[in-house]
Design a protein around this motif. Structure first.
Motif, PDB file in Angstrom:
ATOM      1  N   ARG A   1      22.376   6.979   9.446  1.00  8.34           N
ATOM      2  CA  ARG A   1      21.043   6.910   8.825  1.00  8.34           C
ATOM      3  C   ARG A   1      20.242   8.188   9.061  1.00  8.34           C
ATOM      4  O   ARG A   1      19.565   8.686   8.167  1.00  8.34           O
ATOM      5  CB  ARG A   1      20.271   5.712   9.385  1.00  8.34           C
ATOM      6  CG  ARG A   1      20.732   4.404   8.841  1.00  8.34           C
ATOM      7  CD  ARG A   1      19.814   3.264   9.305  1.00  8.34           C
ATOM      8  NE  ARG A   1      20.389   1.995   8.897  1.00  8.34           N
ATOM      9  CZ  ARG A   1      21.046   1.168   9.699  1.00  8.34           C
ATOM     10  NH1 ARG A   1      21.189   1.473  10.974  1.00  8.34           N
ATOM     11  NH2 ARG A   1      21.539   0.050   9.239  1.00  8.34           N
ATOM     12  N   ARG A   2      20.302   8.679  10.303  1.00  5.28           N
ATOM     13  CA  ARG A   2      19.520   9.871  10.660  1.00  5.28           C
ATOM     14  C   ARG A   2      19.926  11.089   9.856  1.00  5.28           C
ATOM     15  O   ARG A   2      19.095  11.865   9.404  1.00  5.28           O
ATOM     16  CB  ARG A   2      19.680  10.159  12.166  1.00  5.28           C
ATOM     17  CG  ARG A   2      19.027  11.453  12.632  1.00  5.28           C
ATOM     18  CD  ARG A   2      19.226  11.667  14.127  1.00  5.28           C
ATOM     19  NE  ARG A   2      20.609  11.747  14.542  1.00  5.28           N
ATOM     20  CZ  ARG A   2      21.351  12.842  14.478  1.00  5.28           C
ATOM     21  NH1 ARG A   2      20.850  13.964  13.990  1.00  5.28           N
ATOM     22  NH2 ARG A   2      22.602  12.839  14.897  1.00  5.28           N
ATOM     23  N   THR A   3      21.238  11.253   9.649  1.00  3.02           N
ATOM     24  CA  THR A   3      21.715  12.459   8.982  1.00  3.02           C
ATOM     25  C   THR A   3      21.833  12.309   7.470  1.00  3.02           C
ATOM     26  O   THR A   3      21.874  13.308   6.760  1.00  3.02           O
ATOM     27  CB  THR A   3      23.112  12.852   9.512  1.00  3.02           C
ATOM     28  OG1 THR A   3      24.039  11.815   9.183  1.00  3.02           O
ATOM     29  CG2 THR A   3      23.084  13.101  11.010  1.00  3.02           C
ATOM     30  N   GLY A   4      21.919  11.062   6.997  1.00  3.40           N
ATOM     31  CA  GLY A   4      22.175  10.867   5.571  1.00  3.40           C
ATOM     32  C   GLY A   4      23.617  11.179   5.223  1.00  3.40           C
ATOM     33  O   GLY A   4      23.984  11.315   4.058  1.00  3.40           O
ATOM     34  N   SER A   5      24.464  11.268   6.237  1.00  2.27           N
ATOM     35  CA  SER A   5      25.879  11.565   6.064  1.00  2.27           C
ATOM     36  C   SER A   5      26.681  10.435   6.710  1.00  2.27           C
ATOM     37  O   SER A   5      26.120   9.456   7.165  1.00  2.27           O
ATOM     38  CB  SER A   5      26.199  12.908   6.723  1.00  2.27           C
ATOM     39  OG  SER A   5      27.537  13.284   6.503  1.00  2.27           O
ATOM     40  N   VAL A   6      27.992  10.573   6.757  1.00  5.28           N
ATOM     41  CA  VAL A   6      28.818   9.506   7.318  1.00  5.28           C
ATOM     42  C   VAL A   6      29.024   9.632   8.825  1.00  5.28           C
ATOM     43  O   VAL A   6      29.643   8.771   9.432  1.00  5.28           O
ATOM     44  CB  VAL A   6      30.178   9.401   6.591  1.00  5.28           C
ATOM     45  CG1 VAL A   6      29.956   9.029   5.138  1.00  5.28           C
ATOM     46  CG2 VAL A   6      30.960  10.692   6.710  1.00  5.28           C
ATOM     47  N   PHE A   7      28.505  10.694   9.434  1.00  2.71           N
ATOM     48  CA  PHE A   7      28.523  10.863  10.879  1.00  2.71           C
ATOM     49  C   PHE A   7      27.536  11.959  11.254  1.00  2.71           C
ATOM     50  O   PHE A   7      27.089  12.728  10.400  1.00  2.71           O
ATOM     51  CB  PHE A   7      29.916  11.174  11.440  1.00  2.71           C
ATOM     52  CG  PHE A   7      30.603  12.357  10.819  1.00  2.71           C
ATOM     53  CD1 PHE A   7      30.291  13.651  11.202  1.00  2.71           C
ATOM     54  CD2 PHE A   7      31.582  12.174   9.856  1.00  2.71           C
ATOM     55  CE1 PHE A   7      30.932  14.742  10.632  1.00  2.71           C
ATOM     56  CE2 PHE A   7      32.231  13.254   9.285  1.00  2.71           C
ATOM     57  CZ  PHE A   7      31.905  14.540   9.673  1.00  2.71           C
ATOM     58  N   GLY A   8      27.200  12.006  12.529  1.00  2.00           N
ATOM     59  CA  GLY A   8      26.383  13.093  13.054  1.00  2.00           C
ATOM     60  C   GLY A   8      27.238  13.970  13.945  1.00  2.00           C
ATOM     61  O   GLY A   8      28.199  13.497  14.562  1.00  2.00           O
TER      62      GLY A   8
END
Length: 131
Positions: A34-41
Motif C-alpha cells: 500500500r505504501r509504495t503502490g507496488s507489489v513490494f517495498g
C-alpha cells in the motif's frame, strides 16, 4: 566511503547517507504494498548516525503487519516518503531505496513476508528468505 543522496519527488526533503547501508531488504507485506503502490517495498537500513536530513518533513504513524509502530517522514509539499523509523529500534532508520534514484545502489540481501509475495515476482539468486 560511499555517500548516497536521497530526495523526495520535488527535492525539498533530502537525506544524505555516509557509507553503505547495514542491510537492504525486500518486504512483501501488505502495508508496504500500500505504501509504495507496488507489489513490494525495498528499503535500506542505516545506523541513524550515518544520516543527515535537509528540509521540512511531516510524519505519519502506522502499525506494521507485526503490530509495531512505524513512523514515516514525508515531504509536506509532494508527499514523498524519504525515511522511516522504528520506535523499538531508535538507532535504526530505513530509507526506501527508490528515493536514492541510483541503479548502482547495493542489492537486497533479504526478502521478508514472502507469504504475501505476488506469484509472478522473481527474486535475485542467493537472497535470504523469510516467510
Amino acid at each position: 566511503m560511499a555517500t548516497h543522496e536521497a530526495a523526495c519527488s520535488c527535492g525539498q526533503l533530502r537525506l544524505i547517507a555516509d557509507g553503505d547501508p547495514i542491510r537492504v531488504s525486500i518486504c512483501h507485506c501488505l502495508e508496504c504494498q500500500r505504501r509504495t503502490g507496488s507489489v513490494f517495498g525495498v528499503q535500506a537500513r542505516f545506523d541513524a548516525e550515518q544520516l543527515r536530513t535537509e528540509g521540512r518533513s511531516s510524519e505519519y504513524v502506522r502499525i506494521s503487519d507485526d503490530g509495531e509502530e512505524r513512523v514515516f517522514s514525508f515531504c509536506p509539499e509532494c508527499g514523498g516518503t524519504v525515511f522511516f523509523k522504528f520506535p523499538t529500534m531508535p538507532k535504526m532508520i530505513a530509507v526506501p531505496v527508490g528515493v536514492f534514484a541510483d541503479p548502482d545502489f547495493p542489492v537486497p540481501i533479504r526478502s521478508i513476508y514472502e507469504t504475501r509475495q505476488h506469484p509472478w515476482v522473481q527474486l535475485p539468486d542467493g537472497i535470504e528468505h523469510e516467510a
